[in-house]
Design an enzyme around this catalytic site. Structure first.
Site, PDB file in Angstrom:
ATOM      1  N   GLY A   8       0.827  -1.213   0.000  1.00 51.93           N
ATOM      2  CA  GLY A   8       0.000   0.000   0.000  1.00 51.93           C
ATOM      3  C   GLY A   8       0.859   1.260   0.000  1.00 51.93           C
ATOM      4  O   GLY A   8       1.857   1.322   0.712  1.00 51.93           O
ATOM      5  N   ARG A  61       0.974  -5.037  -5.234  1.00 48.71           N
ATOM      6  CA  ARG A  61       1.079  -6.220  -4.380  1.00 48.71           C
ATOM      7  C   ARG A  61       1.319  -7.372  -5.359  1.00 48.71           C
ATOM      8  O   ARG A  61       0.449  -7.682  -6.173  1.00 48.71           O
ATOM      9  CB  ARG A  61      -0.201  -6.430  -3.580  1.00 48.71           C
ATOM     10  CG  ARG A  61      -0.563  -5.224  -2.685  1.00 48.71           C
ATOM     11  CD  ARG A  61      -1.669  -5.586  -1.711  1.00 48.71           C
ATOM     12  NE  ARG A  61      -2.269  -4.406  -1.088  1.00 48.71           N
ATOM     13  CZ  ARG A  61      -1.783  -3.803   0.000  1.00 48.71           C
ATOM     14  NH1 ARG A  61      -0.693  -4.233   0.566  1.00 48.71           N
ATOM     15  NH2 ARG A  61      -2.406  -2.754   0.509  1.00 48.71           N
ATOM     16  N   CYS A  62       2.514  -7.979  -5.306  1.00 46.97           N
ATOM     17  CA  CYS A  62       2.946  -8.900  -6.370  1.00 46.97           C
ATOM     18  C   CYS A  62       2.876 -10.363  -5.932  1.00 46.97           C
ATOM     19  O   CYS A  62       3.663 -10.802  -5.092  1.00 46.97           O
ATOM     20  CB  CYS A  62       4.374  -8.526  -6.782  1.00 46.97           C
ATOM     21  SG  CYS A  62       5.074  -9.625  -8.006  1.00 46.97           S
ATOM     22  N   ASP A 106       4.462  -4.600   6.153  1.00 45.70           N
ATOM     23  CA  ASP A 106       4.655  -5.967   6.616  1.00 45.70           C
ATOM     24  C   ASP A 106       4.884  -6.998   5.497  1.00 45.70           C
ATOM     25  O   ASP A 106       5.894  -7.708   5.474  1.00 45.70           O
ATOM     26  CB  ASP A 106       3.354  -6.281   7.362  1.00 45.70           C
ATOM     27  CG  ASP A 106       3.439  -7.524   8.155  1.00 45.70           C
ATOM     28  OD1 ASP A 106       4.359  -7.625   8.957  1.00 45.70           O
ATOM     29  OD2 ASP A 106       2.587  -8.398   7.943  1.00 45.70           O
ATOM     30  N   THR A 141       4.252   2.393   5.773  1.00 41.87           N
ATOM     31  CA  THR A 141       2.868   1.924   5.886  1.00 41.87           C
ATOM     32  C   THR A 141       2.102   2.833   6.842  1.00 41.87           C
ATOM     33  O   THR A 141       2.658   3.261   7.862  1.00 41.87           O
ATOM     34  CB  THR A 141       2.782   0.469   6.414  1.00 41.87           C
ATOM     35  OG1 THR A 141       1.413   0.174   6.762  1.00 41.87           O
ATOM     36  CG2 THR A 141       3.627   0.223   7.653  1.00 41.87           C
ATOM     37  N   ILE A 142       0.842   3.088   6.520  1.00 40.44           N
ATOM     38  CA  ILE A 142       0.038   3.900   7.441  1.00 40.44           C
ATOM     39  C   ILE A 142      -0.335   3.107   8.694  1.00 40.44           C
ATOM     40  O   ILE A 142      -0.774   3.684   9.677  1.00 40.44           O
ATOM     41  CB  ILE A 142      -1.255   4.444   6.777  1.00 40.44           C
ATOM     42  CG1 ILE A 142      -2.202   3.305   6.380  1.00 40.44           C
ATOM     43  CG2 ILE A 142      -0.928   5.348   5.598  1.00 40.44           C
ATOM     44  CD1 ILE A 142      -3.627   3.768   6.081  1.00 40.44           C
ATOM     45  N   ASP A 143      -0.163   1.779   8.659  1.00 34.78           N
ATOM     46  CA  ASP A 143      -0.681   0.936   9.746  1.00 34.78           C
ATOM     47  C   ASP A 143       0.140   1.003  11.044  1.00 34.78           C
ATOM     48  O   ASP A 143      -0.360   0.644  12.109  1.00 34.78           O
ATOM     49  CB  ASP A 143      -0.747  -0.533   9.298  1.00 34.78           C
ATOM     50  CG  ASP A 143      -1.645  -0.731   8.096  1.00 34.78           C
ATOM     51  OD1 ASP A 143      -2.529   0.115   7.862  1.00 34.78           O
ATOM     52  OD2 ASP A 143      -1.457  -1.738   7.371  1.00 34.78           O
ATOM     53  N   ASP A 181       2.394  -0.948  12.027  1.00 37.65           N
ATOM     54  CA  ASP A 181       2.409  -2.273  12.650  1.00 37.65           C
ATOM     55  C   ASP A 181       3.760  -2.977  12.556  1.00 37.65           C
ATOM     56  O   ASP A 181       3.835  -4.200  12.672  1.00 37.65           O
ATOM     57  CB  ASP A 181       1.307  -3.157  12.029  1.00 37.65           C
ATOM     58  CG  ASP A 181       1.442  -3.278  10.522  1.00 37.65           C
ATOM     59  OD1 ASP A 181       2.284  -2.570   9.928  1.00 37.65           O
ATOM     60  OD2 ASP A 181       0.703  -4.081   9.932  1.00 37.65           O
ATOM     61  N   ARG A 240     -18.036  14.870  14.165  1.00 36.73           N
ATOM     62  CA  ARG A 240     -18.485  15.292  15.511  1.00 36.73           C
ATOM     63  C   ARG A 240     -19.552  16.384  15.418  1.00 36.73           C
ATOM     64  O   ARG A 240     -20.490  16.411  16.218  1.00 36.73           O
ATOM     65  CB  ARG A 240     -17.275  15.778  16.324  1.00 36.73           C
ATOM     66  CG  ARG A 240     -17.602  16.306  17.690  1.00 36.73           C
ATOM     67  CD  ARG A 240     -18.006  15.246  18.683  1.00 36.73           C
ATOM     68  NE  ARG A 240     -16.887  14.455  19.138  1.00 36.73           N
ATOM     69  CZ  ARG A 240     -17.005  13.433  19.991  1.00 36.73           C
ATOM     70  NH1 ARG A 240     -18.206  13.077  20.453  1.00 36.73           N
ATOM     71  NH2 ARG A 240     -15.968  12.734  20.375  1.00 36.73           N
ATOM     72  N   ARG A 272      -5.284  -2.615   8.983  1.00 35.60           N
ATOM     73  CA  ARG A 272      -5.201  -4.068   8.771  1.00 35.60           C
ATOM     74  C   ARG A 272      -5.497  -4.777  10.082  1.00 35.60           C
ATOM     75  O   ARG A 272      -6.593  -4.640  10.586  1.00 35.60           O
ATOM     76  CB  ARG A 272      -3.838  -4.461   8.197  1.00 35.60           C
ATOM     77  CG  ARG A 272      -3.882  -5.777   7.431  1.00 35.60           C
ATOM     78  CD  ARG A 272      -2.558  -6.090   6.795  1.00 35.60           C
ATOM     79  NE  ARG A 272      -2.267  -5.207   5.685  1.00 35.60           N
ATOM     80  CZ  ARG A 272      -2.687  -5.406   4.437  1.00 35.60           C
ATOM     81  NH1 ARG A 272      -3.436  -6.455   4.162  1.00 35.60           N
ATOM     82  NH2 ARG A 272      -2.389  -4.570   3.476  1.00 35.60           N
ATOM     83  N   ASN A 293     -24.531  13.814  24.842  1.00 36.88           N
ATOM     84  CA  ASN A 293     -25.608  13.729  23.854  1.00 36.88           C
ATOM     85  C   ASN A 293     -25.135  13.181  22.504  1.00 36.88           C
ATOM     86  O   ASN A 293     -25.904  12.998  21.597  1.00 36.88           O
ATOM     87  CB  ASN A 293     -26.323  15.070  23.677  1.00 36.88           C
ATOM     88  CG  ASN A 293     -25.415  16.114  23.068  1.00 36.88           C
ATOM     89  OD1 ASN A 293     -24.253  15.838  22.766  1.00 36.88           O
ATOM     90  ND2 ASN A 293     -25.935  17.306  22.887  1.00 36.88           N
ATOM     91  N   ARG A 327     -25.143   5.863  13.131  1.00 40.30           N
ATOM     92  CA  ARG A 327     -24.667   6.038  11.749  1.00 40.30           C
ATOM     93  C   ARG A 327     -23.270   5.438  11.621  1.00 40.30           C
ATOM     94  O   ARG A 327     -22.492   5.467  12.575  1.00 40.30           O
ATOM     95  CB  ARG A 327     -24.583   7.520  11.369  1.00 40.30           C
ATOM     96  CG  ARG A 327     -25.924   8.214  11.257  1.00 40.30           C
ATOM     97  CD  ARG A 327     -26.702   7.719  10.026  1.00 40.30           C
ATOM     98  NE  ARG A 327     -27.913   8.489   9.813  1.00 40.30           N
ATOM     99  CZ  ARG A 327     -29.057   8.342  10.470  1.00 40.30           C
ATOM    100  NH1 ARG A 327     -29.154   7.422  11.430  1.00 40.30           N
ATOM    101  NH2 ARG A 327     -30.110   9.088  10.196  1.00 40.30           N
ATOM    102  N   ARG A 332      -5.095   7.089   3.095  1.00 36.58           N
ATOM    103  CA  ARG A 332      -3.778   6.784   2.514  1.00 36.58           C
ATOM    104  C   ARG A 332      -3.202   7.948   1.715  1.00 36.58           C
ATOM    105  O   ARG A 332      -2.001   7.989   1.440  1.00 36.58           O
ATOM    106  CB  ARG A 332      -3.897   5.560   1.598  1.00 36.58           C
ATOM    107  CG  ARG A 332      -4.011   4.251   2.328  1.00 36.58           C
ATOM    108  CD  ARG A 332      -2.861   3.311   1.999  1.00 36.58           C
ATOM    109  NE  ARG A 332      -2.888   2.849   0.646  1.00 36.58           N
ATOM    110  CZ  ARG A 332      -3.443   1.708   0.245  1.00 36.58           C
ATOM    111  NH1 ARG A 332      -4.025   0.913   1.106  1.00 36.58           N
ATOM    112  NH2 ARG A 332      -3.409   1.364  -1.019  1.00 36.58           N
TER     113      ARG A 332
END
Ligand code: F6P
Length: 323
Positions: free
Chosen positions: A11, A72-73, A103, A126-128, A130, A155, A172, A215, A247, A256
């Site tokens: 990603g 992604r290969c 990862d 990676t944004i994750d 991890d 909000r 992920r 509320n 909602r 991303r």
């Protein structure tokens, strides 16, 4: 080492371009040739490769995504695919590789590096967030800021309509974006894969605490089979508490994109320079990380284990702050 190859894989993440720029310029500064490989391991196998000069990375530090493109290969998962990739590196006279990715990309790099005894250094892109062995990954802080912007807007509607919003964020199988996004937006709760605080306890907090004093409520949910995602959590709540005006918002790929924040530009620049230094020092099979302000080299096997803790202190912080 006469020539370094560079690719981005998996990603895209904001700051990858800053890392590409830093690796390119640090290598050129050392008198080393740079070859850019397009579309990750896919382009390595098919030979989408171009020599980079300093002007090729001009004006990219501010751009999101990756100028090298990414993929992604599946072919690289096979021994035949990896052999083709190795043959291409030999043919192109590339002596070492820098892989910028998450990862999956670094797992592939690890297998490849061991299989062919070939020097590969990874950067955590990676944004994750991890990857173990670095406090933050390239792209994570920008993604977190995007989440904060989006949830702040939600909000307004949540409080104007007295609604309960369930907002799904990426990550992920990791809860960093959800947990820290919840703390940064003043959300009432986060449902994350690492934490036993599942939907059942969540509903009990909503009925006993949150809704009696507030509320509106916002719950951040990390995408994952374990959490059930935002729809799963929302359905559980609606079944049990049909009166709530619930909602769901799934933030998706807006997380991303976008121009990298200053932090991502800075860590990507620092890590990119360190990746070249690591290669010149003879390091291989390691990811460059930053821990407590210090640059560290973490063996791929440790970085990719998926056991980076979200931090009990942050879980406690959310519990304290949402009463
Ligand atoms: O690893 C980054 C990430 O955005 C994850 O948070 C998410 O699960 C996944 O990639 C989505 O992948 P894709 O863009 O291929 O759908």
């Amino acid at each position: 080492i006469n020539c370094i190859g560079i690719l981005t894989s998996g990603g895209d993440a904001p700051g990858m371009n800053a890392a590409i720029r830093a690796v390119t310029r640090a290598a050129l500064y050392e008198g080393i040739k740079v070859k850019a490989i397009y579309r990750g391991y896919k382009g390595l196998i098919s030979g989408e490769i171009k020599e980079f000069h300093t002007e090729d990375v001009s004006n990219i530090i501010l751009r999101g995504g990756t100028i090298l493109k990414t993929a992604r290969c599946q072919e690289f998962v096979t021994p035949e695919g990896r052999k083709m990739a190795y043959d291409r590196l030999v043919e192109e006279e590339i002596d070492a590789l820098v892989v910028i990715g998450g990862d999956g990309s670094l797992s592939g790099a690890s297998v490849f590096s061991n299989e062919f005894n070939y020097p590969v250094v990874g950067l955590p892109g990676t944004i994750d967030n991890d990857l173990y062995g670095t406090d933050i990954t390239i792209g994570y802080t920008t993604a977190l800021n995007t989440i904060v912007d989006a949830v702040d807007k939600i909000r307004d509607t949540a409080s104007s309509h007295d609604r309960l919003f369930i907002v799904e964020v990426m990550g992920r199988d990791a809860g960093f974006l959800a947990l820290n996004g919840a703390i940064a937006t003043g959300a009432e709760a986060a449902v994350i894969p690492e934490c036993k605080y599942g939907p059942d306890q969540l509903m009990s907090s909503i009925s006993h605490g949150l809704r009696s004093t507030k509320n509106s409520s916002i719950i951040l949910v990390a995408e994952s089979e374990i959490t059930g995602g935002a729809m799963g959590v929302a359905n559980l709540i609606k079944d049990r508490y049909p009166d709530y005006d619930v909602r769901v918002t799934i933030l998706g790929h807006i997380q991303r994109g976008g121009s990298p924040c200053a932090t991502d530009r800075i860590i990507a620049s620092q890590m990119g320079i360190e990746a070249v230094r690591a290669i010149l020092e003879g390091q291989r099979n390691v990811m460059v990380g930053i821990m407590n302000g210090e640059v560290v080299y973490v063996p791929f096997d440790r970085a990719i284990k998926g056991n980076k803790p979200v931090g009990d202190n942050m879980l406690n912080a959310l519990a304290i702050l949402s009463i």
